[in-house]
Scaffold this motif. Structure first.
Motif, PDB file in Angstrom:
ATOM      1  N   ASP A 113       0.861  -1.245   0.134  1.00 56.62           N
ATOM      2  CA  ASP A 113      -0.024  -0.137   0.005  1.00 56.62           C
ATOM      3  C   ASP A 113       0.737   1.277   0.058  1.00 56.62           C
ATOM      4  OD1 ASP A 113       1.106  -0.724   2.696  1.00 56.62           O
ATOM      5  OD2 ASP A 113      -0.592   0.535   3.494  1.00 56.62           O
ATOM      6  N   ILE A 114       2.019   1.151   0.583  1.00 56.52           N
ATOM      7  CA  ILE A 114       3.044   2.445   0.603  1.00 56.52           C
ATOM      8  C   ILE A 114       3.458   2.474  -0.873  1.00 56.52           C
ATOM      9  CG2 ILE A 114       5.258   3.194   1.387  1.00 56.52           C
ATOM     10  CD1 ILE A 114       4.431   2.224   3.902  1.00 56.52           C
ATOM     11  N   SER A 120      -2.518   8.769  11.508  1.00 57.84           N
ATOM     12  CA  SER A 120      -2.676   7.988  10.284  1.00 57.84           C
ATOM     13  C   SER A 120      -1.760   6.901  10.239  1.00 57.84           C
ATOM     14  CB  SER A 120      -2.416   8.838   9.142  1.00 57.84           C
ATOM     15  OG  SER A 120      -2.614   8.239   7.997  1.00 57.84           O
ATOM     16  N   ARG A 160      -1.195   5.532   7.217  1.00 58.36           N
ATOM     17  CA  ARG A 160      -0.659   5.720   6.229  1.00 58.36           C
ATOM     18  C   ARG A 160       0.856   6.236   6.283  1.00 58.36           C
ATOM     19  NH1 ARG A 160      -4.107   9.086   1.599  1.00 58.36           N
ATOM     20  NH2 ARG A 160      -2.435   8.092   0.425  1.00 58.36           N
ATOM     21  N   PRO A 198       0.039   3.227  -3.468  1.00 53.07           N
ATOM     22  CA  PRO A 198      -1.209   3.423  -2.997  1.00 53.07           C
ATOM     23  C   PRO A 198      -2.458   3.315  -3.798  1.00 53.07           C
ATOM     24  CG  PRO A 198       0.318   5.537  -2.892  1.00 53.07           C
ATOM     25  CD  PRO A 198       1.040   4.455  -3.642  1.00 53.07           C
ATOM     26  N   ILE A 224       0.277  11.769  -0.482  1.00 54.71           N
ATOM     27  CA  ILE A 224      -0.590  11.950   0.571  1.00 54.71           C
ATOM     28  C   ILE A 224      -1.222  13.517   0.595  1.00 54.71           C
ATOM     29  CG2 ILE A 224      -1.582  11.949   2.767  1.00 54.71           C
ATOM     30  CD1 ILE A 224       0.492   9.603   3.439  1.00 54.71           C
TER      31      ILE A 224
END
Length: 302
Positions: free
Chosen positions: A3-4, A240, A242, A7, A185
């Motif tokens: 996911d990093i 977060s 993330r 994303p 982000i």
């Protein structure tokens, strides 16, 4: 950490499109272009929104100042665009060095270094803010020395005093923005800026119309609004999921390598300052005209 690394899942979609032999080459190129454009819009639109809303906060402060009178509008224009824009360009330029370093660390999967670079840049920018605060404190004699009207310089200095806290908000905000952008982000900053603009307009209305705090109140509200943005973004980073790999807490490592980081930050700042100085010089020249209040008011509205 998929996911990093990806994303938005765009890398997988692009690879599947290019490797699908059931589509002709032209069709695959078309589909890949659509995917890539959607990714760029998802990243660019929130980033553009953040910068536009940040400008709206400063612009709205000048509008509220203009409701106080012609002198106050000229003072806000001179203070905001003749003094403050220098600090903005310097801080944004120095903070931009974080984007380069964070992008490199992110690509090399050294995720914990993003947090170190964020802290290191904030330390340097906070230290840079101290001499800038001294310049703000002596803005009145500086403006008079540059040939500005003593009456406007006096009013502008009052406005600038309220912007001193904003310097240190810049010092924290720009590294945070670049830290988040390096990880793609961007939407949270846009949401935070949108909410802050609404709060800023309400507080400015209260300060100017209800509490009668004048120029100082208007500029203090602007400084407060920038600190709201900073605190909200930092809370997001800490809480977060993330950012769980890129922010691992405060570290003494942030104090190492400061001279090299300063050199890179300074080079980045010079490039951006050269762009902002053009407009700053234009404002200062307008203050030298025969009717400086009218000239500065017109330039502010324009």
């Amino acid at each position: 950490m998929a996911d990093i690394d990806d994303p938005h899942g765009s890398r997988g979609r692009l690879e599947s499109i290019f490797n699908d032999p059931s589509f002709p080459w032209a069709r695959r190129l078309q589909l890949a272009t659509i995917v890539e454009m959607k990714l760029l819009i998802d990243l660019a639109a929130p980033a553009v929104t953040v910068y536009v809303l940040n400008y709206i906060m400063s612009m709205s402060t000048q509008i509220f100042s203009g409701h106080l009178g012609n002198l106050e509008l000229a003072a806000a224009s001179l203070g905001n665009n003749g003094i403050q824009i220098f600090a903005y360009g310097l801080m944004l330029g120095m903070g931009s060095a974080v984007e380069t370093l964070c992008g490199q660390a992110y690509g090399a999967h050294k995720y914990e270094m993003l947090g170190i670079y964020l802290q290191r840049s904030t330390i340097l920018l906070m230290a840079t803010g101290v001499p800038l605060a001294v310049i703000y404190a002596f803005s009145r004699p500086i403006l008079v020395l540059l040939g500005q009207s003593s009456e406007i310089a006096k009013a502008a200095s009052i406005f600038v005093y309220g912007l001193i806290p904003q310097i240190f908000a810049y010092a924290a905000n720009f590294p945070i923005q670049k830290f988040l952008q390096a990880q793609s982000i961007v939407a949270p900053s846009a949401y935070i800026s949108t909410a802050t603009v609404a709060v800023h307009l309400l507080l400015s209305w209260l300060a100017v119309y209800k509490l009668g705090l004048g120029l100082l109140g208007a500029s203090l509200v602007l400084s407060l609004s920038w600190w709201i943005v900073v605190i909200a973004q930092f809370v997001y980073i800490v809480t977060s999921q993330r950012c769980r790999f890129t922010w691992t807490g405060f570290s003494w490592q942030a104090f190492s390598g400061l001279p090299e980081f300063l050199k890179l930050s300074t080079a980045s700042a010079v490039m951006l300052c050269l762009e902002t100085w053009y407009y700053q010089i234009l404002v200062l020249i307008a203050g030298l005209l025969d009717h400086p209040q009218v000239a500065l008011d017109a330039l502010s509205v324009w």
